[in-house]
Design an enzyme around this catalytic site. Structure first.
Site, mmCIF file in Angstrom:
data_model
loop_
_atom_site.group_PDB
_atom_site.id
_atom_site.type_symbol
_atom_site.label_atom_id
_atom_site.label_comp_id
_atom_site.label_asym_id
_atom_site.label_seq_id
_atom_site.Cartn_x
_atom_site.Cartn_y
_atom_site.Cartn_z
ATOM 1 N N PRO A 2 -14.087 -32.721 -42.673
ATOM 2 C CG PRO A 2 -15.535 -32.543 -44.473
ATOM 3 C CD PRO A 2 -15.042 -33.513 -43.443
ATOM 4 C CD GLU A 3 -10.940 -28.138 -39.165
ATOM 5 O OE1 GLU A 3 -11.347 -27.507 -38.183
ATOM 6 O OE2 GLU A 3 -9.992 -28.947 -39.102
ATOM 7 C CE LYS A 51 -15.586 -30.898 -37.178
ATOM 8 N NZ LYS A 51 -14.418 -31.778 -36.991
ATOM 9 N NE ARG A 252 -9.372 -36.303 -36.213
ATOM 10 C CZ ARG A 252 -10.475 -35.556 -36.122
ATOM 11 N NH1 ARG A 252 -11.414 -35.844 -35.229
ATOM 12 N NH2 ARG A 252 -10.640 -34.526 -36.919
#
Length: 263
Positions: A2-3, A51, A252
């Site tokens: 999740p951002e 995060k 990524r």
């Protein structure tokens, strides 16, 4: 993973359910803290830090959690069945609400006065009250040889950016992802744009289920390059490229437009 905006909204949900209420149940389903019991203690506040999530409890205690790739917090009325089965890592409950942490990537219990042990390495939080763009730029420039694409995901530089906001920020600034940080012009403007994009997606009226960077909330029109590999660029009509950045096994996803973000 999740951002930062999703974690920020998760903290808001936990605040509404837990803050100011006395815990009547706590279950740490991780070996390290299996015997810990916070029952009878009041939850003081829940905040996000990049995060990471910090739930502060009276008695100088902080529950630190991180969602990683698959984690989530589910909020249910008290007395309900706990969902998630053997994937549950943490349960916090009061007389009104049940907060269930499923597949959490990190679960720690630390002294509130020692939170730096788990989040002290983080750079300025793009959604935090102490957001400091000058410090973010200083940290980025400390390693000018690193590619800007990798540097933006390094939470030690600035906390909260993930692969979506990285791709969208670099596209909007016209920066090739593999350009070294030291060669990127106006880093101040780049980090300021990243902060505005995240802030816009947690502002009142924003949709929690979708990240919007184009200003158009219609499905299929919400982003410039992310999720659009092989499709025409919204600006120039060229094909959006897809690749990976970073050393294995930490590589990524990255998307970019070769025309709008030239080498």
């Amino acid at each position: 993973m999740p951002e930062g905006d999703a974690v920020y909204r998760t903290a808001a949900r936990l605040r509404r359910a837990l803050d100011g209420r006395v815990l009547v149940r706590s279950e740490f389903r991780v070996p390290r803290h299996a015997t810990a019991d916070l029952s009878g203690r009041t939850v003081l506040e829940t905040v996000s830090r990049g995060k990471h999530l910090l739930t502060r409890v009276e008695g100088d205690l902080t529950v630190h959690t991180h969602l990683r790739m698959d984690g989530s917090w589910r909020i249910l009325p008290a007395g309900g069945r706990i969902p998630g089965g053997d994937q549950v890592r943490l349960v916090l409950a009061n007389t009104e609400w049940l907060a269930v942490g499923v597949k959490l990537g990190m679960v720690d219990l630390v002294r509130t006065s020692q939170e730096d042990r788990v989040v002290g390495h983080l750079g300025p939080d793009l959604l935090g009250p102490g957001w400091d763009p000058a410090e973010a730029v200083r940290r980025l420039l400390a390693r000018p040889e690193v590619t800007i694409g990798e540097a933006l995901l390094d939470q030690r530089n600035l906390a909260g950016i993930g692969t979506i906001y990285r791709a969208e920020t670099l596209f909007l600034r016209g920066v090739w992802p593999w350009r070294p940080v030291g060669e990127v012009p106006e880093l101040e403007g780049l980090v300021a744009l990243a902060q505005r994009l995240l802030a816009a997606n947690v502002a009142p009226g924003s949709h929690p289920a979708a990240i919007v960077t184009t200003g158009d909330r219609r499905p299929g029109y919400q982003t410039w390059v992310y999720g659009r590999a092989g499709k025409p660029c919204r600006r120039c009509g060229g094909r959006i490229s897809r690749g990976e950045m970073g050393a294995q096994p930490q590589e990524r996803l990255i998307l970019w437009c070769g025309s709008c973000q030239p080498r």
